[in-house]
Scaffold this motif. Structure first.
Motif, PDB file in Angstrom:
ATOM      1  N   TYR B 117      38.628  87.345  56.912  1.00 55.54           N
ATOM      2  CA  TYR B 117      39.391  87.504  55.603  1.00 55.54           C
ATOM      3  C   TYR B 117      38.482  86.906  54.745  1.00 55.54           C
ATOM      4  CZ  TYR B 117      42.081  89.118  51.837  1.00 55.54           C
ATOM      5  OH  TYR B 117      42.962  89.595  50.915  1.00 55.54           O
ATOM      6  N   ILE B 118      37.732  88.103  53.841  1.00 57.10           N
ATOM      7  CA  ILE B 118      37.217  87.329  52.058  1.00 57.10           C
ATOM      8  C   ILE B 118      37.495  89.202  51.330  1.00 57.10           C
ATOM      9  CG2 ILE B 118      35.269  87.920  53.551  1.00 57.10           C
ATOM     10  CD1 ILE B 118      34.217  85.931  51.568  1.00 57.10           C
ATOM     11  N   VAL B 119      38.100  88.175  49.766  1.00 56.71           N
ATOM     12  CA  VAL B 119      38.146  89.226  48.704  1.00 56.71           C
ATOM     13  C   VAL B 119      37.393  88.358  48.007  1.00 56.71           C
ATOM     14  CG1 VAL B 119      40.125  88.223  48.292  1.00 56.71           C
ATOM     15  CG2 VAL B 119      40.063  90.668  48.317  1.00 56.71           C
ATOM     16  N   TYR B 121      36.819  88.046  44.055  1.00 52.06           N
ATOM     17  CA  TYR B 121      38.030  88.220  42.442  1.00 52.06           C
ATOM     18  C   TYR B 121      37.038  87.218  41.298  1.00 52.06           C
ATOM     19  CZ  TYR B 121      41.349  86.556  38.847  1.00 52.06           C
ATOM     20  OH  TYR B 121      42.119  86.743  37.658  1.00 52.06           O
ATOM     21  N   PRO B 293      46.919  91.362  54.658  1.00 51.54           N
ATOM     22  CA  PRO B 293      45.706  91.022  53.362  1.00 51.54           C
ATOM     23  C   PRO B 293      46.522  91.276  52.176  1.00 51.54           C
ATOM     24  CG  PRO B 293      45.397  92.761  55.002  1.00 51.54           C
ATOM     25  CD  PRO B 293      46.002  92.163  55.219  1.00 51.54           C
ATOM     26  N   GLU B 294      47.794  92.735  52.380  1.00 46.03           N
ATOM     27  CA  GLU B 294      48.580  92.379  50.732  1.00 46.03           C
ATOM     28  C   GLU B 294      49.589  91.454  50.121  1.00 46.03           C
ATOM     29  OE1 GLU B 294      48.582  94.627  53.025  1.00 46.03           O
ATOM     30  OE2 GLU B 294      50.702  95.497  54.403  1.00 46.03           O
ATOM     31  N   LEU B 295      49.337  90.922  51.412  1.00 47.73           N
ATOM     32  CA  LEU B 295      50.603  90.191  50.127  1.00 47.73           C
ATOM     33  C   LEU B 295      48.857  88.775  49.903  1.00 47.73           C
ATOM     34  CD1 LEU B 295      52.321  88.503  49.372  1.00 47.73           C
ATOM     35  CD2 LEU B 295      53.609  87.258  51.689  1.00 47.73           C
ATOM     36  N   TYR B 297      45.813  88.782  49.390  1.00 51.28           N
ATOM     37  CA  TYR B 297      45.182  89.243  47.947  1.00 51.28           C
ATOM     38  C   TYR B 297      45.902  88.459  47.496  1.00 51.28           C
ATOM     39  CZ  TYR B 297      42.344  91.569  45.233  1.00 51.28           C
ATOM     40  OH  TYR B 297      41.847  92.043  43.435  1.00 51.28           O
ATOM     41  N   PRO B 298      47.125  89.028  46.522  1.00 47.16           N
ATOM     42  CA  PRO B 298      47.664  88.290  45.413  1.00 47.16           C
ATOM     43  C   PRO B 298      48.097  86.995  45.207  1.00 47.16           C
ATOM     44  CG  PRO B 298      49.093  90.018  46.576  1.00 47.16           C
ATOM     45  CD  PRO B 298      48.113  90.447  47.050  1.00 47.16           C
ATOM     46  N   LEU B 299      48.149  86.265  46.388  1.00 46.21           N
ATOM     47  CA  LEU B 299      48.915  85.016  46.282  1.00 46.21           C
ATOM     48  C   LEU B 299      46.833  84.557  46.109  1.00 46.21           C
ATOM     49  CD1 LEU B 299      51.392  83.604  47.079  1.00 46.21           C
ATOM     50  CD2 LEU B 299      50.468  83.186  49.436  1.00 46.21           C
ATOM     51  N   VAL B 301      45.213  85.518  44.098  1.00 43.82           N
ATOM     52  CA  VAL B 301      44.630  85.548  42.622  1.00 43.82           C
ATOM     53  C   VAL B 301      45.309  84.894  41.916  1.00 43.82           C
ATOM     54  CG1 VAL B 301      44.702  87.090  40.602  1.00 43.82           C
ATOM     55  CG2 VAL B 301      43.823  87.886  43.115  1.00 43.82           C
ATOM     56  N   LEU B 302      46.919  84.854  42.254  1.00 40.55           N
ATOM     57  CA  LEU B 302      47.758  84.040  41.498  1.00 40.55           C
ATOM     58  C   LEU B 302      47.237  82.366  41.533  1.00 40.55           C
ATOM     59  CD1 LEU B 302      50.811  83.673  39.807  1.00 40.55           C
ATOM     60  CD2 LEU B 302      51.610  83.351  42.767  1.00 40.55           C
ATOM     61  N   ASN B 305      44.637  81.888  39.187  1.00 41.01           N
ATOM     62  CA  ASN B 305      45.008  82.080  37.991  1.00 41.01           C
ATOM     63  C   ASN B 305      45.742  80.926  37.634  1.00 41.01           C
ATOM     64  OD1 ASN B 305      45.780  85.291  38.348  1.00 41.01           O
ATOM     65  ND2 ASN B 305      44.124  84.943  37.765  1.00 41.01           N
ATOM     66  N   ILE B 340      38.017  88.233  33.389  1.00 41.13           N
ATOM     67  CA  ILE B 340      38.717  89.268  33.710  1.00 41.13           C
ATOM     68  C   ILE B 340      38.111  90.714  33.101  1.00 41.13           C
ATOM     69  CG2 ILE B 340      41.273  89.793  34.040  1.00 41.13           C
ATOM     70  CD1 ILE B 340      41.728  86.891  34.285  1.00 41.13           C
ATOM     71  N   SER B 344      36.402  93.089  35.017  1.00 36.87           N
ATOM     72  CA  SER B 344      36.835  94.544  35.108  1.00 36.87           C
ATOM     73  C   SER B 344      36.280  95.677  35.063  1.00 36.87           C
ATOM     74  CB  SER B 344      38.576  94.404  34.296  1.00 36.87           C
ATOM     75  OG  SER B 344      39.524  93.701  34.873  1.00 36.87           O
TER      76      SER B 344
END
Lengths: 324, 440
Positions: B117-119, B121, B293-295, B297-299, B301-302, B305, B340, B344
């Protein structure tokens, strides 16, 4: 060995703000919401008081919104063109209060009118006994025209009216003052600007316990860290005794999270983003959860599943051993 | 927490011999406190004082590192309770947990998927940091098989979970030489055997107890047996309880320089809110029950941040960015240099397949609205960027698109940039492709 846990003893207390008036108080609400009153940082039950738990509002519209994620349109499809039914559905979804956001234009594309806006508010108030937040479409002139009519037509309901910004607050504050409502004071993620607007509003004579502070936030991945830290700094300033920051905070993670590409778009995005619906709900829930940790008192959301999860999180955060 | 000059002075010989080059021991102590001189220049300082001074120089939260085949996950060395006070340094490692009761094939497949897995950001590739294997089978051979399966499917650091020393002892045999795993972990009953294992394998050891009092006692006991790389695993029934414990641990470490709890913390969140709290409120290691992935990814990113240095907003270089090979007739879009915002906008333009010149103005790393409110993104600055980057030489159509959030600037910008057609674009980046197709 027994530990000597360092405890913060703060001189300041966040003011309590109540929204919605019951019949005993001159309104028609079945319940009211009271937020604020904290004497310590978020959920530090072992050293101070969190007398009122944070609450969750659901955002509804006076008509079907033009720019919402298809996921939200699908979720609310049966009620989305009828604010009264939407209000009922939002109440059933577990919201503690409702936020009605007025559209810039009516269904036929003509500019929104005070009579139409008042009718929408009346319909929502008739459909649900929950306290109500009413936000204008976000254009100064129209906001003022709509909100003044709404404030006057619902005198004594203790609505939360927004948004007051440094460039446009006088008219809304004046009508809130005259008609017994509360205002939302919004500033763009900045401690000093927030404080300054609170001063300007209270200088007009509106009691401080009728102002909600709205420090704005960014969604997860889109600047949440700015909003997060501004909220922590505002709350620290309040507890340290700065009277002009001693207000509970309202934030709109629903609005922010649902405008991100992660929530809005399901096709043509990286596979690593995962399932669209779950990702979107996680985005909203986690944005909201982070803001709870940084001091939010009213969290405005858009999806019913997020409401459920955030309410569970609030209950979980409120339950902890008390000061020992 | 470092000692003050006066505290250091009390540990010095106080003879004012001047051999260190300073007129008095107090002056030398002050220089030591300011870290402008080495203790070694004092020839007479006692061994006992040396040890005390060395200890006081150690970070209040010990840096703990898990290792495997060149991969490292670090936690600790944090210095503040709130990120705005300085910054949070070591991003918590995100681990995915496997149960040894699952079939080996399933374990291998899950680890392979999460490992691959790699995403992306804002231009940063984000990955999962490691894996945890929990011994729920009760059978040492099964546990060892599971550990071996995970070990062969990933090169990232591992966490072994069991409170039975026999189980951990067997699982450790499945690791490679040089691995520094986390054993999870010790408690008030098994700690002696677990400490021996940690020592033998040079592993990091996590500790769970019923209270912080007991935890502080236990870390001291384990330390006295020679294991210092520890991780705390506080136990609470609720999110509020856990928040209180994590806050108390960090406060004791930072405000009281309380060594027995000066270690990083591990968290095992089971909801999105708990995972969010773990990142925001002080976990150094985060173990997820499953990989989705849907958890994740946001984690991830958080985590980026919350661990962004607030003093240094993430910025991109101001300038002209060419997207999809723009030609002279391609449109000119304007935005700020907040990364960011930039990513975007750039991602949307790129995704549209349409060529454009993207002018990134120096707005001191702020987003469009924030920069505008702060006076860092006004007509004058935008005009200056357009002129100084010599856009006019690159394009045949003098037309510039402003972000919708600063539509109010269009009049002023017309005055600043005579001969240019000023257009107002959408407020949100996500709407740019539609705008470019329909309005340009």
């Amino acid at each position: 060995m027994p530990l000597d846990i360092p405890k913060d003893k703060w001189p300041g207390t966040v003011r309590q703000v109540s929204i919605g008036a019951t019949s005993a108080e001159g309104g028609t609400r079945a319940s009211k919401v009271v937020v604020g009153g904290e004497t310590t940082m978020p959920f530090m039950h072992f050293e101070g008081l969190i007398p009122n738990q944070p609450v969750v509002a659901l955002e509804i519209r006076d008509r079907c919104p033009d720019d919402w994620s298809p996921l939200l349109l699908e979720t609310w499809k049966d009620v989305i063109d009828d604010p009264a039914n939407w209000a009922k559905a939002a109440q059933e979804a577990g919201a503690d209060l409702l936020q009605l956001v007025l559209s810039l234009t009516q269904r036929d594309g003509s500019p929104n009118k005070p009579e139409a806006a008042v009718a929408s508010v009346k319909a929502v108030l008739a459909a649900s006994g929950l306290p109500l937040i009413v936000f204008g479409p976000g254009q100064a002139e129209l906001d003022n025209a709509l909100l003044v009519a709404i404030a006057e037509a619902n005198k004594g309901e203790r609505l939360l009216l927004g948004i007051c910004e440094d460039k446009n607050y006088r008219t809304i504050v004046a009508t809130a003052m005259a008609n017994g409502h509360v205002v939302d004071a919004r500033t763009p993620m900045d401690v000093n600007l927030a404080k300054q607007l609170n001063i300007l509003i209270s200088d007009m004579g509106l009691p401080m316990d009728r102002i909600m502070m709205d420090p704005t936030t960014g969604a997860l991945g889109y600047g949440i860290e700015y909003g997060y830290s501004v909220m922590e700094r505002l709350r620290l300033a309040a507890l340290q005794g700065d009277s002009m920051t001693q207000l509970p905070m309202l934030v709109t993670p629903g609005f922010e999270a649902w405008k991100t590409k992660e929530s809005k778009v399901g096709q043509g995005v990286p596979e690593a983003w995962g399932d669209w619906l779950n990702r979107a709900i996680n985005w909203e829930t986690m944005t909201a959860s982070a803001l709870l940790e940084s001091g939010a008192d009213i969290i405005v959301l858009r999806h019913p599943e997020s409401v459920k999860r955030v309410k569970v999180a609030i209950a979980d955060l409120m339950s902890a051993p008390v000061a020992g | 927490m470092a000692l003050s000059g006066i505290q250091i002075y009390k540990l010095l010989p106080q003879t004012n011999c001047k051999e260190c080059g300073f007129p008095t021991c107090l002056a030398f102590a002050m220089k030591l406190a300011a870290k402008q001189v080495e203790l070694a220049v004092c020839p007479y300082v006692s061994e006992e004082s040396k040890i005390q001074l060395a200890e006081s120089a150690a970070p209040p939260i010990r840096l703990v590192t898990l290792k495997s085949d060149g991969n490292e996950v670090k936690a600790g060395n944090e210095v503040v309770l709130y990120r705005h006070e300085k910054t949070f340094y070591n991003r918590p490692g995100i681990f995915v947990r496997l149960l040894d009761t699952e079939p080996v094939d399933a374990i291998t497949a899950k680890v392979a998927a999460a490992n691959a897995y790699i995403v992306n950001y804002v231009g940063i590739p984000l990955v999962v940091d490691g894996f945890a294997i929990e011994a729920t089978s009760g059978d040492t051979a099964t546990f060892l098989l599971a550990v071996k399966a995970v070990r062969s499917a990933t090169k990232r650091p591992l966490v072994l979970i069991s409170h039975q020393p026999t189980m951990i002892a067997e699982g450790l045999k499945g690791l490679n030489t040089g691995d520094v795993p986390l054993i999870c972990g010790a408690d008030s009953k098994n700690w002696e055997a677990m400490t021996e294992l940690a020592k033998q394998y040079k592993a990091v050891l996590s500790i769970s107890t019923d209270s912080l009092d007991e935890m502080a006692d236990l870390t001291e006991k384990i330390k006295s047996k020679g294991v210092e790389d520890l991780v705390l695993d506080p136990q609470a029934d609720t999110l509020g309880g856990l928040l209180a414990l994590n806050t108390q641990i960090r406060r004791l470490a930072l405000k009281k320089n309380f060594r027995p709890l000066g270690y990083p913390v591990i968290a095992f969140p089971n909801t999105q809110a708990a995972a969010t709290q773990a990142i925001a409120k002080y976990a150094g290691f985060v173990v997820l029950e499953e990989f989705t992935p849907e958890l994740v990814y946001p984690l991830l990113v958080l985590r980026q941040n919350i661990y962004t240095d607030p003093q240094k907003p993430i910025q991109v270089q101001p300038g002209v960015y060419e997207i999809n090979n723009p030609k002279p007739e391609s449109p000119v879009l304007v935005t700020t240099n907040f990364s960011i915002t930039y990513f975007s906008v750039a991602n949307e333009v790129e995704g549209s397949g349409l060529p454009a010149w993207l002018v990134v103005c120096d707005a001191e790393g702020m987003s469009v609205l924030t920069a505008w409110a702060a006076g860092k993104f006004d007509a004058e600055r935008i005009a200056k960027s357009i002129k100084s980057f010599n856009i006019a030489d690159k394009v045949s159509i003098k037309r510039v698109v402003l972000p919708g959030h600063v539509a109010v600037l269009s009049g002023e910008l017309e005055e600043e940039l005579s001969g240019w057609d000023i257009r107002v674009g959408p407020r949100e980046a996500v709407d740019i492709p539609k705008f470019m197709k329909e309005a340009l």
